[in-house]
Design an enzyme around this catalytic site. Structure first.
Site, PDB file in Angstrom:
ATOM      1  N   CYS A 130       0.876  -1.146   0.162  1.00 23.71           N
ATOM      2  CA  CYS A 130       0.136   0.064  -0.037  1.00 23.71           C
ATOM      3  C   CYS A 130       0.953   1.096   0.094  1.00 23.71           C
ATOM      4  O   CYS A 130       1.838   1.512   0.785  1.00 23.71           O
ATOM      5  CB  CYS A 130      -0.780   0.102   1.319  1.00 23.71           C
ATOM      6  SG  CYS A 130      -1.938   1.471   1.494  1.00 23.71           S
ATOM      7  N   CYS A 153      -1.323 -10.663  -6.995  1.00 25.00           N
ATOM      8  CA  CYS A 153      -1.710 -11.944  -6.137  1.00 25.00           C
ATOM      9  C   CYS A 153      -1.878 -11.390  -4.960  1.00 25.00           C
ATOM     10  O   CYS A 153      -0.589 -11.309  -4.238  1.00 25.00           O
ATOM     11  CB  CYS A 153      -0.740 -13.091  -6.335  1.00 25.00           C
ATOM     12  SG  CYS A 153      -0.998 -14.403  -5.690  1.00 25.00           S
TER      13      CYS A 153
HETATM   14 ZN    ZN Z   1      -2.424   1.015   3.606  1.00 28.07          ZN
END
Ligand code: ZN
Length: 164
Positions: A130, A153
Site C-alpha cells: 500500500c 496476487c
Molecule cells: Zn494501507
C-alpha cells in the site's frame, strides 16, 4: 579441482553471507516505514489496530494459505481497501479468477501501490505494498490477462472489501 576455482569459491561464500545481511534489513524496512508520517506507526500501534493474522501479512510480509480467503469468491461490485489504513487499492472491475487460491487482479487503482524486489524465494519477485501505510499486500507477476498482462496476487487478509 584447480586452484583458481577453489579460490573463487572461498571468495564467493563470505560475499554471499554479507549480501544476506544487507538485503535482510532492506526487506524489513520496506513494509515497516512509509513516507506518510501519520502512518509511520510503531510495532505496538500496528498490533493494536490489526488482528494477529493481518499483522503477520501486512507488517511482516507473511502469506496466507491458498484458498483460505473468502474474498477469493467475492464477485460483487465494489472496492478492495487496504486492511491496514483503508486506502482504496483495487476495483472489482479488475478482479478475476486466476485459479491460484488468492484474490487476483489485473490492475490496481492508480497510485495506490508501490513495488520493490523481493529475494525471499531466491528467484527475484516483485513485492507490492500500500502506497499510504506501506503494508505488504502481495506479489505481482507478468502472467495475467489482457489488457495489462499483470497478475496482482493479493492476500485476502490484507484487504477489506466494500461493496457498492
Ligand atoms: Zn494501507
Amino acid at each position: 579441482m584447480n586452484q583458481f576455482l577453489s579460490r573463487r569459491i572461498f571468495i564467493l561464500i563470505p560475499t554471499m553471507s554479507i549480501l544476506k545481511f544487507i538485503f535482510k534489513p532492506m526487506n524489513a524496512l520496506a513494509s515497516s516505514f512509509t513516507s506518510k508520517e501519520e502512518w509511520n506507526l510503531s510495532k505496538e500501534e500496528w498490533k493494536n489496530r490489526l488482528t494477529p493474522e493481518s499483522y503477520y501479512i501486512l507488517r511482516e510480509e507473511g502469506t496466507e494459505r491458498a484458498f483460505s480467503s473468502q474474498l477469493n469468491n467475492e464477485k460483487r461490485k465494489g472496492i478492495f481497501h487496504c486492511a491496514g489504513c483503508d486506502f482504496p487499492l483495487f476495483s472489482s472491475d479488475t478482479k478475476y479468477d486466476s485459479g491460484t487460491g488468492w484474490p487476483s487482479f489485473w490492475d490496481s487503482i492508480l497510485g495506490s501501490i508501490e513495488t520493490k524486489r523481493d529475494f525471499k524465494l531466491i528467484v527475484p519477485r516483485t513485492e507490492y505494498h500500500c502506497s499510504r501505510c506501506g503494508g505488504h499486500q502481495g506479489h505481482v507477476f507478468n502472467d495475467g490477462p489482457q489488457p495489462t498482462g499483470k497478475r496482482y496476487c493479493n492476500n485476502g487478509l490484507a484487504l477489506k472489501f466494500k461493496p457498492d
